[in-house]
Design an enzyme around this catalytic site. Structure first.
Site, PDB file in Angstrom:
ATOM      1  N   HIS A  52       0.550  -1.005  -0.058  1.00  0.00           N
ATOM      2  CA  HIS A  52       0.087   0.035  -0.350  1.00  0.00           C
ATOM      3  C   HIS A  52       1.346   1.272  -0.155  1.00  0.00           C
ATOM      4  CE1 HIS A  52       0.202  -0.714   4.330  1.00  0.00           C
ATOM      5  NE2 HIS A  52       0.865   0.481   4.464  1.00  0.00           N
ATOM      6  N   SER A 108       4.352   1.163   8.157  1.00  0.00           N
ATOM      7  CA  SER A 108       3.456   0.623   7.036  1.00  0.00           C
ATOM      8  C   SER A 108       5.190   0.703   6.073  1.00  0.00           C
ATOM      9  CB  SER A 108       2.710   1.101   5.860  1.00  0.00           C
ATOM     10  OG  SER A 108       1.382   1.214   7.058  1.00  0.00           O
TER      11      SER A 108
END
Length: 324
Positions: A140, A266
């Site tokens: 992502h 992330s």
């Protein structure tokens, strides 16, 4: 079927190029596109220019060791522009008191092999060097996910070992983005991983992480996570804890742990320091890529932070992207 050695265009009209890693180098082969579509699996790799490649179904080895690099800085006084944290991806996932510690300076190994990824000048994600010109990160962080999603082409800048306003290794732009169909088509978090090919070879200075896979459970394995949390002062690198945590739950495609993480981390490496003589990978070696906090539905997603586990198929993809 026609084959040839080396790298080339990955799309030919009506044909799909298939890349395999052989002992003698890269072999490129062509096969009908219809046959490729019929056999697409979630770990099928794709690239931001529309090309697709497949890799061997079996890995020749279980891992590769990292490289500490020369440590030579591009410029000790290089500064980076300020930015905002509004685009940081992820959710708050702190277990009790915030036990993260700031990494300062960031020029020692392996901290210098951890990169901040900014998008249009704002905080976005983290990644980690795993070769001279390649960064591993969450899917992502390179693609919005799902069949209606899009690549972050032209929006990303890579800052190795960034430390606030200091950019000891400068910055690199992006040549190519990679992920897999399980993320770009299905948006499945179990396949949320990717890579960024850079326009520089800064890894020779920063060094890079090793990485490995194993079929056995990773439960109980020690875990460290470095990254760039979006809610901390812009550009600062932090580690999840002062001591290593362990994998609490090990699944086929994901691992779960209690290391503190927040949005912006992330893509961070889930790594450990492996002693000399360890199988496959020694030194600082990653077993996965951090991707999510724990406010998800259902155990263990609602209990632990978690990331994408490096499996045999993912190891093969990382190897192919590095070689491309």
């Amino acid at each position: 079927m026609n084959t040839r050695k080396g790298l080339g265009r990955t799309w030919v009209r009506g044909m799909t190029v298939i890349v395999t890693i052989m002992a003698t180098g890269l072999t490129v082969a062509t096969a009908p596109a219809s046959a490729e579509r019929a056999s697409v699996r979630p770990d099928t790799p794709v690239a931001s220019d529309g090309s697709r490649m497949s890799v061997p179904s079996r890995a020749a080895i279980g891992g590769v060791s990292g490289f500490a690099g020369t440590g030579k800085m591009v410029g000790a006084n290089l500064t980076a522009p300020s930015g905002s944290s509004t685009t940081a991806l992820g959710t708050e996932s702190i277990f009790g008191p915030d036990n993260r510690i700031r990494i300062n300076p960031t020029t020692s190994f392996p901290a210098r092999a951890v990169v901040m990824i900014t998008r249009s000048g704002g905080a976005h994600c983290t990644g980690w060097m795993y070769g001279p010109d390649i960064v591993a990160t969450a899917g992502h962080c390179v693609h919005t996910g799902g069949s209606g999603g899009s690549w972050y082409t032209g929006q990303l800048t890579i800052w190795p070992a960034r430390n606030g306003a200091s950019a000891p290794y400068g910055s690199c732009s992006v040549r190519q983005l990679y992920s897999v169909t399980g993320w770009t088509v299905s948006g499945d978090e179990a396949y949320d991983y990717g890579a960024i090919k850079l326009n520089c070879t800064i890894g020779y200075s920063t060094g890079w992480f090793g990485y490995w896979w194993q079929a056995a459970s990773l439960a109980g394995a020690s875990t460290l996570i470095n990254g760039y949390p979006g809610e901390k002062p812009f550009g600062q690198q932090w580690r999840g804890d002062s001591v290593a945590r362990t994998v609490a739950v090990s699944q086929a495609n994901q691992i779960f742990y209690s290391n503190d993480t927040t949005g912006g981390m992330s893509g961070s490496p889930i790594y450990q320091l492996r002693a000399a003589g360890s199988s496959w990978c020694t030194g600082y070696c990653s077993m996965g890529i951090h991707a999510y906090g724990f406010p998800h539905i259902g155990y263990p997603h609602n209990t632990y932070n978690h990331g994408t586990r490096i499996t045999e198929a993912r190891f093969n993809n990382l190897q192919a992207w590095k070689a491309a």
